[in-house]
Motif scaffolding. Structure first.
Motif, PDB file in Angstrom:
ATOM      1  N   LYS A  43       0.851  -1.270   0.124  1.00  0.00           N
ATOM      2  CA  LYS A  43       0.269   0.470  -0.307  1.00  0.00           C
ATOM      3  C   LYS A  43       1.212   1.563   0.162  1.00  0.00           C
ATOM      4  O   LYS A  43       0.299   2.234   0.078  1.00  0.00           O
ATOM      5  CB  LYS A  43      -1.182   0.101   1.433  1.00  0.00           C
ATOM      6  N   ILE A  44       2.637   1.146   0.082  1.00  0.00           N
ATOM      7  CA  ILE A  44       3.034   2.000   0.607  1.00  0.00           C
ATOM      8  C   ILE A  44       3.910   1.887  -0.786  1.00  0.00           C
ATOM      9  O   ILE A  44       4.081   3.634  -1.158  1.00  0.00           O
ATOM     10  CB  ILE A  44       3.536   1.936   1.749  1.00  0.00           C
ATOM     11  N   ALA A  45       4.731   1.240  -0.593  1.00  0.00           N
ATOM     12  CA  ALA A  45       5.624   1.222  -2.392  1.00  0.00           C
ATOM     13  C   ALA A  45       5.646   0.452  -3.165  1.00  0.00           C
ATOM     14  O   ALA A  45       4.267  -0.958  -2.841  1.00  0.00           O
ATOM     15  CB  ALA A  45       6.920   0.892  -1.588  1.00  0.00           C
ATOM     16  N   ASP A  46       5.636   0.435  -4.768  1.00  0.00           N
ATOM     17  CA  ASP A  46       5.630  -0.225  -5.779  1.00  0.00           C
ATOM     18  C   ASP A  46       6.613  -1.150  -6.049  1.00  0.00           C
ATOM     19  O   ASP A  46       7.584  -1.053  -6.051  1.00  0.00           O
ATOM     20  CB  ASP A  46       5.510   0.717  -6.959  1.00  0.00           C
ATOM     21  N   LEU A  47       6.328  -2.474  -5.420  1.00  0.00           N
ATOM     22  CA  LEU A  47       7.477  -3.483  -6.051  1.00  0.00           C
ATOM     23  C   LEU A  47       7.435  -3.845  -6.360  1.00  0.00           C
ATOM     24  O   LEU A  47       6.518  -4.751  -7.118  1.00  0.00           O
ATOM     25  CB  LEU A  47       6.902  -4.571  -3.717  1.00  0.00           C
TER      26      LEU A  47
END
Ligand code: TXA
Ligand code: MG
Length: 306
Positions: free
Chosen positions: A73-77
């Motif tokens: 939800k925080i980072a585009d992995l």
């Protein structure tokens, strides 16, 4: 301020969660070192981390979340980073990836960068706290800036006693050194900080791409020229005020350094995206958090391009 040291249990986690939800930082054990955790979505709470540590500059902080789903939800992995996450989380591995626009993370926690460092810790105290708070937690090591990382509640107390309200004690941290940090850049996995987890094939970042241990050169600097110690705006300049210097916007009309730190990167972005051709910033006193604000402003005014 009185600093309480409480053993890790259900009641102390409730206390800690309450403090964090009111914007206070709390020291909490992780499997690597003790961290000083605050609500990563609350800029003033993040500013209090830097204030308590007496950090002379704003490093981007690691954002702790309870599981992979929360991390996404925080980072585009990327696929490769997600595979590392599945293999090593929960555990002492931190992934640096593009920060999602809707991450809700305070820009002070990422030092204004477009990327974010995330980690899912294994320690039951940090896990319990994350679940009780229900928000991501920014947490650097719980020691005064420049001193040794703490692996026991007593180390934290000696370093930060009187500056934070609570230390959760769960005995010694087993890891003893901070998490391994990796990022993906140009299709390759890069090692930004070595740690307990060895990531095969991750090439150390070396030479010109790092300005200080673990600190990337790509720290946010505005595109426009930046003038410091300005008491009034020159033509076509966007003045960021502080205290009595009003400006277009103000870091803190009342001259509060915690508020100013919390707003710093957002206002620099706003100034950079304005119609004005230049940016000016009012004088900031150099005491307490002011030193970190001025450090950052000096770098932003004279960006080192490596
Ligand atoms: O083991 C740990 O990771 C401990 C415990 C408490 O979890 N935490 C920790 O956090 O060491 P911290 O905030 O001190 O680590 C910050 C480091 C920065 O110095 C930088 O190297 C890296 O994380 N970092 C954070 N955000 C970054 C980003 N966007 N790009 C590159 N590096 C970043
Ligand atoms: Mg540290």
């Amino acid at each position: 301020m009185e600093t309480r040291v409480l053993p890790f249990n259900e009641a102390s986690i409730e206390d800690a969660a309450r403090l964090i939800l009111t914007g206070q930082p709390v020291a909490v054990p992780t499997e690597t070192v003790y961290g000083l955790a605050a609500d990563a979505t609350n800029p003033e709470a993040v500013a209090k981390i830097y204030e308590a540590k007496g950090r002379p500059s704003f490093n981007p902080l690691i954002i702790h979340v309870p599981d992979l789903q929360s991390a996404e939800k925080i980072a585009d992995l990327s696929g490769r980073l997600r595979a590392l996450a599945k293999k090593h989380w929960p555990g002492p591995l931190t992934l640096v990836a593009p920060r999602r626009a809707d991450s809700g993370i305070a820009s002070l926690a990422t030092a204004g960068l477009g990327t974010v460092a995330v980690r899912v810790p294994r320690h039951p105290a940090m896990q319990a706290l994350l679940r009780a708070v229900g928000r991501p937690l920014a947490a650097p090591s719980a020691n005064a800036s420049g001193s040794i990382s703490p692996t026991r509640a007593g180390h934290v107390f000696r370093s930060l006693g009187g500056r934070i309200p609570l230390v959760l004690d769960a005995g010694p941290s087993h890891g003893g050194i901070e998490s391994t940090i990796v990022a993906e850049s140009a299709g390759e996995v890069r090692l930004l900080r070595p740690g307990l987890i060895v990531v095969p094939g991750a090439k150390p970042v070396s030479g010109g791409s790092i300005v200080a241990p673990g600190q990337l050169a790509s720290h946010y600097a505005p595109r426009k020229p930046l003038r410091l110690d300005a008491t009034s705006a020159e033509p076509r300049e966007y003045l960021i005020g502080f205290g009595r210097v009003e400006g277009e916007v103000s870091l803190s009309p009342s001259g509060d350094l915690i508020e100013a730190a919390a707003r710093l990167f957002d206002l620099l972005h706003r100034a950079d995206n304005s119609e004005a051709q230049r940016i000016a910033v009012a004088p900031i006193p150099d005491n307490g958090l002011g030193a970190a604000i001025n450090d950052r402003l000096k770098r932003a005014a004279a960006p080192v391009r490596l």
